[in-house]
Enzyme design. Structure first.
Site, short mmCIF file in Angstrom:
data_model
loop_
_atom_site.label_atom_id
_atom_site.label_comp_id
_atom_site.label_asym_id
_atom_site.label_seq_id
_atom_site.Cartn_x
_atom_site.Cartn_y
_atom_site.Cartn_z
N GLY A 12 0.94 -0.96 0.02
CA GLY A 12 0.04 -0.13 0.02
C GLY A 12 0.70 1.30 -0.13
N SER A 13 2.13 1.21 -0.42
CA SER A 13 2.96 2.44 -0.32
C SER A 13 2.53 3.54 -1.44
CB SER A 13 4.43 2.06 -0.26
OG SER A 13 4.77 1.68 -1.49
N LYS A 69 -17.77 -3.19 -9.79
CA LYS A 69 -17.79 -2.10 -8.80
C LYS A 69 -16.75 -0.97 -8.80
CE LYS A 69 -20.06 -4.60 -5.28
NZ LYS A 69 -20.72 -4.12 -4.07
N HIS A 99 4.48 0.83 -13.55
CA HIS A 99 5.38 -0.27 -13.76
C HIS A 99 6.66 0.20 -13.37
CE1 HIS A 99 6.36 -4.35 -14.82
NE2 HIS A 99 7.62 -3.84 -15.47
C1 GRF Z 1 4.57 -0.19 -7.11
O1 GRF Z 1 5.83 0.20 -6.74
C2 GRF Z 1 4.68 -0.55 -8.63
O2 GRF Z 1 5.99 -0.75 -9.19
C3 GRF Z 1 3.98 -1.58 -8.75
O3 GRF Z 1 3.34 -2.20 -7.59
C4 GRF Z 1 4.11 -1.67 -6.61
C5 GRF Z 1 3.12 -1.48 -5.69
O4 GRF Z 1 3.81 -1.36 -4.36
N1 GRF Z 1 2.80 -1.69 -9.73
P1 GRF Z 1 2.80 -1.36 -2.81
O5 GRF Z 1 1.90 -2.39 -2.63
O6 GRF Z 1 2.19 -0.16 -3.29
O7 GRF Z 1 3.85 -0.99 -1.96
#
Ligand code: GRF
Length: 186
Positions: A12-13, A69, A99
């Site tokens: 979730g970062s 949804k 990505h």
């Molecule tokens: C992102 O850093 C992106 O590169 C990819 O997935 C990662 C998600 O990480 N699409 P997080 O779960 O948001 O920490």
């Protein structure tokens, strides 16, 4: 106000950063313009706690139900969503993903997280970066909306690259979402 939904599977970062940019009164670049109406997860994951922390309604559902949804918004945003998506016709051009490579390089099935940066490191490339793209029915394939790049120093490990690209993603994604929304007919 543009409404977005965010789809998650991980820590979730990315969601946390998007919420910061929607709701921080001082530094939020999307504040007053974009709101996150719901967060949808395809599994139990840390991102659900992040949603809760920001007071955003959250749902855990299977991917098909999520797409039914989550589409009732201006834009659907993938933030570490790992399930394969089949884009329903009414949502074509309405889903974005970020990505951690310079697509079309190092994308496709199985190319996510650390694997991407390991492949970049092994390639001997001198630049890397991240890409925001429209989601279509192939992994990491849709129209490229925006990219940001950085040089690779010889002493940087795959871990270092992952950290550096993550930072870059945090700057690029909110900016790219805002630009993309601004170009959509309201
Ligand atoms: C992102 O850093 C992106 O590169 C990819 O997935 C990662 C998600 O990480 N699409 P997080 O779960 O948001 O920490």
């Amino acid at each position: 106000m543009f409404e977005i939904s965010v789809l998650v599977s991980g820590s979730g970062s990315t969601l946390d950063n998007l919420a910061f940019h929607c709701y921080d009164d001082v530094e939020g670049i999307m504040r007053g313009m974009v709101t996150i109406t719901s967060v949808f997860a395809d599994r139990n994951c840390g991102a659900l706690e992040v949603a809760e922390g920001w007071g955003i309604p959250k749902f855990v559902l299977d991917t098909k139900s999520i797409l039914k949804k989550a589409g009732n918004v201006d834009l659907c945003v993938l933030a570490g969503f790992l399930s394969k998506i089949y884009v329903p016709p009414e949502m074509e051009g309405k889903i974005l993903n970020i990505h951690p490579s310079l697509l079309p390089k190092y994308g496709g099935k199985g190319m996510y997280g650390r694997k991407v940066h390991q492949a970049v490191k092994e390639s001997g490339d001198s630049i890397t970066g991240c890409t925001v793209h429209v989601v279509d029915n192939e992994y990491d394939h849709g129209e490229i909306v925006d990219q940001e790049l950085i040089p690779i120093m010889p002493e940087q490990s795959a871990d270092d690259l992952e950290m550096a690209v993550k930072k870059l993603e945090q700057q690029l994604y909110p900016k790219a979402i805002l630009n993309f929304l601004s170009k959509q007919p309201k």
